[in-house]
Design an enzyme around this catalytic site. Structure first.
Site, PDB file in Angstrom:
ATOM      1  N   LYS A  32      28.088 -36.367  78.701  1.00 40.85           N
ATOM      2  CA  LYS A  32      27.288 -37.591  78.735  1.00 40.85           C
ATOM      3  C   LYS A  32      27.228 -38.223  80.123  1.00 40.85           C
ATOM      4  CE  LYS A  32      27.425 -38.837  73.869  1.00 40.85           C
ATOM      5  NZ  LYS A  32      27.932 -37.543  73.413  1.00 40.85           N
ATOM      6  N   ARG A  63      18.624 -29.459  70.936  1.00 45.99           N
ATOM      7  CA  ARG A  63      18.481 -28.693  69.697  1.00 45.99           C
ATOM      8  C   ARG A  63      17.437 -29.359  68.818  1.00 45.99           C
ATOM      9  NH1 ARG A  63      20.719 -32.441  66.408  1.00 45.99           N
ATOM     10  NH2 ARG A  63      22.573 -33.548  67.143  1.00 45.99           N
ATOM     11  N   HIS A  65      17.233 -47.898  68.033  1.00 47.51           N
ATOM     12  CA  HIS A  65      17.491 -46.524  68.487  1.00 47.51           C
ATOM     13  C   HIS A  65      16.158 -45.774  68.422  1.00 47.51           C
ATOM     14  CE1 HIS A  65      20.332 -42.879  68.565  1.00 47.51           C
ATOM     15  NE2 HIS A  65      19.099 -42.411  68.684  1.00 47.51           N
ATOM     16  N   ARG A  98      17.831 -39.533  54.342  1.00 48.22           N
ATOM     17  CA  ARG A  98      18.850 -38.487  54.193  1.00 48.22           C
ATOM     18  C   ARG A  98      19.621 -38.737  52.897  1.00 48.22           C
ATOM     19  NH1 ARG A  98      21.635 -37.291  60.090  1.00 48.22           N
ATOM     20  NH2 ARG A  98      19.804 -37.721  61.386  1.00 48.22           N
ATOM     21  N   LEU A 101      24.396 -53.482  74.426  1.00 55.33           N
ATOM     22  CA  LEU A 101      23.198 -54.235  74.056  1.00 55.33           C
ATOM     23  C   LEU A 101      23.396 -54.850  72.675  1.00 55.33           C
ATOM     24  CD1 LEU A 101      20.565 -51.632  75.301  1.00 55.33           C
ATOM     25  CD2 LEU A 101      21.448 -53.628  76.508  1.00 55.33           C
ATOM     26  N   LYS A 116      26.632 -51.010  79.679  1.00 54.89           N
ATOM     27  CA  LYS A 116      26.302 -52.321  79.118  1.00 54.89           C
ATOM     28  C   LYS A 116      26.124 -52.207  77.610  1.00 54.89           C
ATOM     29  CE  LYS A 116      24.895 -56.651  79.108  1.00 54.89           C
ATOM     30  NZ  LYS A 116      25.860 -57.744  79.320  1.00 54.89           N
ATOM     31  N   GLU A 165      21.422 -40.334  75.582  1.00 54.58           N
ATOM     32  CA  GLU A 165      21.793 -38.929  75.568  1.00 54.58           C
ATOM     33  C   GLU A 165      20.573 -38.068  75.297  1.00 54.58           C
ATOM     34  OE1 GLU A 165      24.532 -37.953  72.443  1.00 54.58           O
ATOM     35  OE2 GLU A 165      23.336 -38.910  70.896  1.00 54.58           O
TER      36      GLU A 165
END
Length: 447
Positions: free
Chosen positions: A116, A291, A208, A337, A203, A201, A287
């Site tokens: 990362k 895949r 996302h 999901r 948030l 930082k 990130e």
């Protein structure tokens, strides 16, 4: 094009890859543990090979056994799906050394994006906006306090390796920082064998947002829009949708173009996802996943592009089937999901599914490898399947999702279906008004 693809995975993603390969006229090989002998992908593949006992380390993570399966079946390519060996650079290199094609990016890109800290440096170099924070690993508490003071509290201490929310601790004030560093290092070392951490930082109420990209490894790349994955529990995605309710067309195209240009400059090959936190109109890189993502079907629903077909085409040297100008976005899609878990405590619920009925109708897709009488094993991820619904707009999509959830039947074990039936009727969710902390607060308030 390949002659025969070995699918180094299990469950719904193995079945998903198998179907794509069959549509392309490619023979398939399923590998499985002894616990998965009756799995649907094993039943439907042209050939199957048992590669070990139930434990993942002895089967789905056993590179030697997978190589042996390739040799005895004559497979010339391996699709890793997601999870297991899908982001293992060493696995990619070993396959290459044995003249087998890894259907995914080059090992160097897996390795860079798997770290990362290095991924953040690379993203910054490629012009991708990043979260303010340390340039590299933080090894000294005094240095950590200086960096945290510069970017402002609260800050997030994160493991350099791994993911899934492990090795992540929030420090709201300087007094919290030493403990956050120590706890994150301990957790990262235990989970990933690497205790390196960095600071960024924190948030307060971000969404996302992730951008789906596809590169041909020859300097060409496209983006296929974004997905909003903000409904999460313990940093694990639960509900994903495309496009994001929070973005407009201009924002969508701008961040998509930044990402596609970056991966083209990188010479990236295959599917990838660049993930961001989004707050107050700004994107911050967190990130890149090298895949296929669990939530890729919502992108397929709004673009009509089969991402696994594209992976296979690119890996075989065929290039991308579409240009950026040919990518069109149609309507709205949501994925839920469905896990074999208690819908409130999320305790796993392995066991026999006594009755399994999936919904149907226009715009409804279910990706699942289970069936009535199937036994959910206790050794792996608890995913039963993914319900994907598409509509002409978000309102129609939500209405269709409500109907599809009512039709979905999973008996004999606990599942998260009741949670989604609650969520689809929630005003905040209906309005698209949520962030990455919303679901955990909702669950806490519902107790």
């Amino acid at each position: 094009m390949f002659h025969k693809i070995l699918i180094a995975n299990r469950g719904e993603i193995a079945l998903r890859v198998l179907r794509a390969a069959k549509e392309l006229g490619i023979q398939t090989v399923a590998v499985h543990s002894t616990a998965d002998a009756d799995a649907m992908h094993v039943r439907l593949a042209d050939e199957s090979v048992c590669i070990g006992p139930p434990a993942s380390r002895d089967s789905y993570l056993n590179i030697h056994q997978i190589l042996a399966a390739c040799e005895i079946t004559g497979a010339d390519a391996v699709h890793p799906g997601y999870g297991f060996l899908s982001e293992n650079a060493k696995f990619s290199e070993i396959l290459d050394a044995h003249n087998l094609t890894f259907i995914g990016p080059r090992a160097e890109h897996i390795r860079v994006m798997g770290d990362k800290i290095e991924a953040k440096r690379t993203a910054k170099r490629l012009g991708i906006p990043v979260v303010p924070g340390s340039e590299g690993a933080v090894t000294d508490d005094t240095e950590a306090k200086r960096i945290a003071a510069e970017i402002g509290y609260p800050v997030l201490v994160k493991a350099s390796a791994g993911g899934g929310g492990r090795g992540m601790k929030v420090a709201k004030t300087e007094a919290d920082l030493s403990d956050a560093l120590a706890n994150a290092r301990n957790e990262a070392g235990a989970a990933f064998g690497d205790d390196a951490v960095y600071i960024e930082k924190y948030l307060a109420k971000p969404r996302h947002i992730e951008v789906q990209i596809m590169g041909d490894g020859k300097g060409n790349a496209i983006h296929l829009g974004e997905r909003d994955c903000s409904l999460q529990r313990r940093h694990q995605k639960v509900w994903e949708e495309a496009n994001s309710p929070a973005l407009n067309v201009e924002q969508r195209m701008k961040i998509g173009e930044i990402c596609s240009r970056a991966v083209a400059d990188l010479g990236y090959s295959g599917a990838g996802t660049i993930e961001f936190l989004y707050e107050d109109g700004e994107f911050y890189f967190i990130e890149m996943n090298t895949r296929l993502q669990v939530e890729h079907p919502v992108t397929e629903a709004i673009t009509g592009i089969d991402l696994v077909h594209e992976q296979i085409r690119v890996a075989s040297g065929g290039g991308l089937s579409v240009t950026q100008d040919e990518v069109r976005f149609h309507g709205h899609a949501i994925e839920c999901r469905i896990n074999a878990e208690d819908p409130r405590t999320f305790v796993p619920s392995p066991g026999v599914i006594t009755h399994f009925h999936t919904p149907g109708g226009l715009g409804v897709r279910v990706d699942s490898g289970v069936y009535s009488g199937y036994k959910i094993p206790p050794y792996y991820d608890s995913l039963i399947g993914k319900l994907i619904v598409h509509g002409r707009n978000r309102v129609e999509c939500m209405m269709r999702l409500r109907r599809a959830l009512d039709e979905f039947v999973v008996d004999g074990i606990n599942s998260t279906l009741p949670l989604f039936r609650d969520l689809v009727g929630n005003v905040d969710v209906a309005n698209g008004d949520y962030d990455i902390h919303w679901l955990e607060k909702y669950l806490a308030d519902s107790k």
